[in-house]
Write a protein that holds these residues in place. Structure first.
Motif, short mmCIF file in Angstrom:
data_model
loop_
_atom_site.label_atom_id
_atom_site.label_comp_id
_atom_site.label_asym_id
_atom_site.label_seq_id
_atom_site.Cartn_x
_atom_site.Cartn_y
_atom_site.Cartn_z
N ALA A 163 0.84 -1.20 0.00
CA ALA A 163 0.00 0.00 0.00
C ALA A 163 0.87 1.24 0.00
N GLY A 164 1.25 1.69 -1.17
CA GLY A 164 2.03 2.92 -1.27
C GLY A 164 3.50 2.69 -1.55
N ALA A 165 3.98 1.49 -1.26
CA ALA A 165 5.38 1.20 -1.57
C ALA A 165 5.55 0.96 -3.06
N ASP A 166 6.74 1.21 -3.56
CA ASP A 166 7.09 0.94 -4.96
C ASP A 166 7.66 -0.47 -5.02
N VAL A 167 6.89 -1.40 -5.61
CA VAL A 167 7.29 -2.81 -5.65
C VAL A 167 7.66 -3.17 -7.08
N ASP A 168 8.88 -3.64 -7.27
CA ASP A 168 9.39 -3.81 -8.63
C ASP A 168 9.93 -5.23 -8.83
N PHE A 169 9.17 -6.04 -9.60
CA PHE A 169 9.60 -7.38 -10.00
C PHE A 169 10.00 -7.39 -11.48
N THR A 170 10.36 -6.25 -12.03
CA THR A 170 10.72 -6.18 -13.44
C THR A 170 11.84 -7.16 -13.77
N GLY A 171 11.60 -7.97 -14.80
CA GLY A 171 12.63 -8.90 -15.24
C GLY A 171 12.85 -10.09 -14.33
N ALA A 172 12.03 -10.26 -13.30
CA ALA A 172 12.18 -11.41 -12.41
C ALA A 172 11.87 -12.70 -13.17
N VAL A 173 12.52 -13.77 -12.77
CA VAL A 173 12.34 -15.06 -13.42
C VAL A 173 11.79 -16.05 -12.40
N PHE A 174 10.60 -16.57 -12.70
CA PHE A 174 9.97 -17.57 -11.86
C PHE A 174 10.13 -18.91 -12.58
N SER A 175 11.15 -19.67 -12.17
CA SER A 175 11.50 -20.88 -12.90
C SER A 175 11.27 -22.16 -12.11
N GLY A 176 10.98 -22.06 -10.85
CA GLY A 176 10.77 -23.26 -10.05
C GLY A 176 10.27 -22.91 -8.67
N GLY A 177 9.91 -23.95 -7.92
CA GLY A 177 9.40 -23.72 -6.59
C GLY A 177 8.01 -23.10 -6.62
N LYS A 178 7.64 -22.47 -5.52
CA LYS A 178 6.31 -21.89 -5.40
C LYS A 178 6.42 -20.49 -4.80
N VAL A 179 5.91 -19.52 -5.51
CA VAL A 179 5.84 -18.14 -5.01
C VAL A 179 4.38 -17.86 -4.69
N VAL A 180 4.11 -17.58 -3.43
CA VAL A 180 2.73 -17.50 -2.96
C VAL A 180 2.41 -16.07 -2.55
N LEU A 181 1.47 -15.46 -3.28
CA LEU A 181 0.97 -14.12 -2.95
C LEU A 181 -0.51 -14.20 -2.56
N ASP A 182 -0.92 -15.32 -2.01
CA ASP A 182 -2.31 -15.49 -1.60
C ASP A 182 -2.69 -14.46 -0.54
N ASP A 183 -3.91 -13.94 -0.66
CA ASP A 183 -4.47 -12.98 0.31
C ASP A 183 -3.67 -11.68 0.41
N ALA A 184 -2.78 -11.46 -0.53
CA ALA A 184 -2.05 -10.19 -0.53
C ALA A 184 -2.99 -9.07 -0.97
N VAL A 185 -2.70 -7.86 -0.52
CA VAL A 185 -3.50 -6.70 -0.86
C VAL A 185 -2.62 -5.72 -1.62
N PHE A 186 -3.02 -5.44 -2.85
CA PHE A 186 -2.31 -4.47 -3.68
C PHE A 186 -3.17 -3.22 -3.74
N ALA A 187 -2.86 -2.24 -2.89
CA ALA A 187 -3.67 -1.04 -2.79
C ALA A 187 -2.78 0.18 -3.02
N LEU A 188 -3.14 0.96 -4.04
CA LEU A 188 -2.37 2.16 -4.36
C LEU A 188 -0.96 1.75 -4.78
N GLY A 189 -0.16 2.69 -5.07
CA GLY A 189 1.22 2.42 -5.43
C GLY A 189 1.36 1.76 -6.79
N ARG A 190 2.56 1.31 -7.07
CA ARG A 190 2.92 0.72 -8.36
C ARG A 190 3.53 -0.65 -8.13
N ILE A 191 2.97 -1.66 -8.81
CA ILE A 191 3.49 -3.02 -8.72
C ILE A 191 3.90 -3.43 -10.12
N ALA A 192 5.18 -3.64 -10.34
CA ALA A 192 5.68 -3.88 -11.69
C ALA A 192 6.19 -5.30 -11.84
#
Length: 367
Positions: free
Chosen positions: A258-287
């Motif tokens: 909420a308001g933070a600048d979150v930057d996953f630009t160019g990230a590579v998800f190649s294995g395992g498990k990345v869990v963003l369940d129940d996360a809240v993306f409010a305002l700000g920029r998520i890239a």
């Protein structure tokens, strides 16, 4: 040309005691003279009448006048001395404060050097101690907190080989080297997981010392798991540019962006498990621009998107990576998928979409 030396903080430049007393006497006499002349002027400059005889009353009046003059001059001298004493006391307090500040900074610097040296040790147990020492220093040192955080994040960004070879070599010497490498790799994983866990603990609601609002740079870091769940990010930057998620479970469950600048630009998800369940993306920029979803699982189940600008532009969604939005709620804002490529159509499942604009995906009716 005479060079004037600047006054150092806490340095007192005052005249000597004799000069101060002499100056006080001169000011007192001058003040008495001015008052006497003023009184004479107010009285209309009367002429002085000389009595033929000096009586006891006249002597007493003169003595009263003399005592008054002495008292006035003494009062002025006392004020000068009191002012001087106050200035000396203030200068001493300032010097003590500066000395204390220098001692404090010196102590922080020594702690920083000690924690940094521990983080560079070849022993995992010593590096673990360095992680906690650096985090403790960040808690105690507000002005140097970002520097301490930068060091911890830089540790996670260090080159890291996550894959452990289960097939040990046959040769005795090679087997010893293999055992050492396995031992080092497992110890290093514990240290890295501890860094992530410590950072997460400082970003949760109720943390004794919150690091929310600071910057966390994990550019090109390798993640083989980590607990970053239920964080509160209302300011600062979380940078995951070029990060690689290769194995394990990396959890952002319940995190509030909420308001933070979150930057996953160019990230590579190649294995395992990345869990963003129940996360809240409010305002700000998520890239997630140019991110590559090529393996493993990325889950946005029951995530809530409210007013945030979420950008998947030019992202690559491969067929071997499962990206799910089961039960997610898109309440407002914009989600970008321009120039994104899909090995299969992106399925939003039973996600609820109200007042959200999807760009780059087929229009979806509001539910």
């Amino acid at each position: 040309m005479r060079t004037v030396r600047p006054v150092e903080p806490g340095e007192l430049r005052m005249p000597g005691i004799r000069a101060a007393v002499g100056l006080g006497l001169a000011i007192g006499v001058l003040l008495v003279g001015v008052l006497a002349l003023a009184s004479w002027a107010i009285a209309g400059y009367p002429t002085l009448r000389r009595d033929p005889e000096v009586t006891a009353g006249t002597i007493f009046e003169l003595l009263k006048l003399v005592f008054g003059v002495v008292a006035g001059v003494g009062g002025v001298v006392a004020l000068v001395m009191a002012y001087r004493k106050q200035r000396v006391a203030e200068a001493a307090d300032q010097r003590d404060a500066l000395a204390s500040g220098r001692d404090g900074i010196r102590l922080f610097n020594e702690r920083f050097a000690g924690a940094s040296e521990q983080l560079g040790s070849d022993k995992a147990a010593v590096r673990l101690s360095g992680v906690y020492a650096m985090a403790g220093l960040a808690d105690d040192w507000p002005t140097g907190r970002q520097t301490c955080i930068d060091v911890l994040c830089a540790y996670v960004r260090m080159p890291y080989a996550t894959a452990l070879d289960d097939d040990h070599p046959d040769g005795a010497d090679d087997r010893v080297a293999w055992v050492k490498q396995q031992h080092w790799a497992r110890g290093e994983r514990q240290v890295r997981q501890t860094v992530i866990r410590v950072i997460g603990a400082h970003l949760r609601e109720g943390a004794p010392v919150s690091w929310d609002g600071h910057d966390f740079d994990f550019t090109e870091a390798v993640f083989d798991g980590g607990e970053l769940h239920h964080l509160t990010l209302t300011g600062g930057r979380l940078t995951m540019r070029g990060a690689r998620f290769v194995t394990g479970r990396t959890s952002f469950v319940g995190t509030l962006f909420a308001g933070a600048d979150v930057d996953f630009t160019g990230a590579v998800f190649s294995g395992g498990k990345v869990v963003l369940d129940d996360a809240v993306f409010a305002l700000g920029r998520i890239a997630f621009m140019t991110a590559e979803f090529v393996g493993g699982t990325v889950s946005f189940a029951r995530a809530e998107f409210t007013g945030a600008d979420v950008n998947f532009n030019a992202a690559k969604f491969g067929g071997r990576c499962s990206v799910g939005f089961h039960g997610a709620e898109f309440r407002s804002g914009v989600v970008h998928f321009e120039r994104a490529t899909f090995a299969a159509p992106l399925d939003l499942g039973v996600a609820t979409v109200t007042g959200t604009e999807f760009r780059g995906l087929p229009a979806r009716p509001e539910s």
